[in-house]
Design a protein around this motif. Structure first.
Motif, PDB file in Angstrom:
ATOM      1  N   TRP A 260       8.261  24.611  -1.155  1.00  0.00           N
ATOM      2  CA  TRP A 260       6.953  24.453  -0.777  1.00  0.00           C
ATOM      3  C   TRP A 260       6.670  22.723  -0.916  1.00  0.00           C
ATOM      4  N   SER A 261       6.747  21.729  -1.759  1.00  0.00           N
ATOM      5  CA  SER A 261       5.787  20.808  -2.035  1.00  0.00           C
ATOM      6  C   SER A 261       6.284  19.315  -1.084  1.00  0.00           C
ATOM      7  N   GLU A 262       7.305  20.070  -0.332  1.00  0.00           N
ATOM      8  CA  GLU A 262       6.915  19.091   0.951  1.00  0.00           C
ATOM      9  C   GLU A 262       5.725  19.031   1.831  1.00  0.00           C
TER      10      GLU A 262
ATOM     11  N   LEU B  73      -2.402  15.684  -5.066  1.00  0.00           N
ATOM     12  CA  LEU B  73      -1.217  15.713  -3.959  1.00  0.00           C
ATOM     13  C   LEU B  73      -0.625  14.260  -4.424  1.00  0.00           C
ATOM     14  N   VAL B  74      -0.726  13.988  -5.906  1.00  0.00           N
ATOM     15  CA  VAL B  74      -0.524  12.607  -6.615  1.00  0.00           C
ATOM     16  C   VAL B  74       0.872  13.300  -7.334  1.00  0.00           C
ATOM     17  N   VAL B  75       0.272  14.457  -8.150  1.00  0.00           N
ATOM     18  CA  VAL B  75       1.531  16.086  -8.697  1.00  0.00           C
ATOM     19  C   VAL B  75       2.584  16.439  -8.007  1.00  0.00           C
ATOM     20  N   ASP B  76       2.107  16.922  -6.643  1.00  0.00           N
ATOM     21  CA  ASP B  76       3.005  17.626  -5.751  1.00  0.00           C
ATOM     22  C   ASP B  76       4.105  16.774  -5.080  1.00  0.00           C
ATOM     23  N   VAL B  77       3.550  15.485  -5.298  1.00  0.00           N
ATOM     24  CA  VAL B  77       4.606  14.568  -4.165  1.00  0.00           C
ATOM     25  C   VAL B  77       6.267  13.993  -5.418  1.00  0.00           C
ATOM     26  N   ILE B  78       5.108  13.797  -6.713  1.00  0.00           N
ATOM     27  CA  ILE B  78       6.225  12.969  -8.057  1.00  0.00           C
ATOM     28  C   ILE B  78       7.155  14.633  -7.963  1.00  0.00           C
ATOM     29  N   TRP B  79       6.061  15.589  -8.260  1.00  0.00           N
ATOM     30  CA  TRP B  79       7.224  16.678  -8.328  1.00  0.00           C
ATOM     31  C   TRP B  79       7.890  17.185  -7.876  1.00  0.00           C
TER      32      TRP B  79
ATOM     33  N   VAL C  49     -11.302  12.942  -4.891  1.00  0.00           N
ATOM     34  CA  VAL C  49     -10.819  13.233  -5.987  1.00  0.00           C
ATOM     35  C   VAL C  49      -9.123  14.125  -6.471  1.00  0.00           C
ATOM     36  N   VAL C  50      -9.978  15.191  -7.121  1.00  0.00           N
ATOM     37  CA  VAL C  50      -9.251  16.332  -6.747  1.00  0.00           C
ATOM     38  C   VAL C  50      -7.963  16.602  -5.425  1.00  0.00           C
TER      39      VAL C  50
END
Length: 159
Positions: free
Chosen positions: A35-37, A15-21, A9-10
């Motif tokens: 660094w995001s991708e 991952l979700v926060v990173d992709v949204i960012w 879950v963590v």
């Protein structure tokens, strides 16, 4: 197992926060964070392999349950045993053994993930970690089959 569920879950949340960012920075700021991708790729590999371990633990891996359910109970038991042994062999030899060799080679080579500035071995470490977990869960399953215990995996169960 609860720890593995929480960890997944963590990892998924990060991952979700990173992709949204990554998407937001590309459209709002004009360029995506470098660094995001790379982080998304790293997290996705860990999520998939740890998720496979959890699926193995819960008996939710792929199988031909429709066919097997029609077999006599003792034949089903032998089938579960053979499947668990096959999974154990694959996880221990290929994932754990081969994965550890791959990780060792990557640490020795000094290869880096350029945007995250960490050793590429951390990317590959998911393979032996998942292999170790799947091996442990397979041994647990084999033991339960041999002592004729029934492991309850939830509503659907099965192997």
């Amino acid at each position: 197992m609860a720890f593995l569920q929480v960890l997944l879950v963590v990892v998924f949340s990060i991952l979700v926060v990173d992709v949204i960012w990554g998407v937001a920075s590309r459209y709002l700021l004009g360029s995506q964070a470098s660094w995001s991708e790379e982080l998304a790729r790293l997290l996705m590999v860990w999520l998939a392999l740890l998720g496979a371990a959890l699926a193995c633990r819960e008996g939710r891996h792929l199988g031909l349950d429709v066919i097997v359910r029609n077999w006599p109970e003792e034949v089903q038991r032998i089938n579960r045993l053979l499947v668990s042994v096959a999974v154990l062999l694959f996880a221990s030899v290929i994932m754990l053994g081969g994965g550890w060799q791959l990780v060792s080679q990557r640490f020795a080579s000094g290869q880096m993930l350029p945007a995250l500035d960490i050793a590429k071995a951390w990317f590959y470490l998911a393979l032996p970690v998942s292999g170790m977990l799947i091996s442990m869960f397979s041994i647990e399953s084999i033991w339960a089959i041999l002592v004729n215990d029934v492991i309850e995996y939830g509503e659907e169960g099965g192997s």
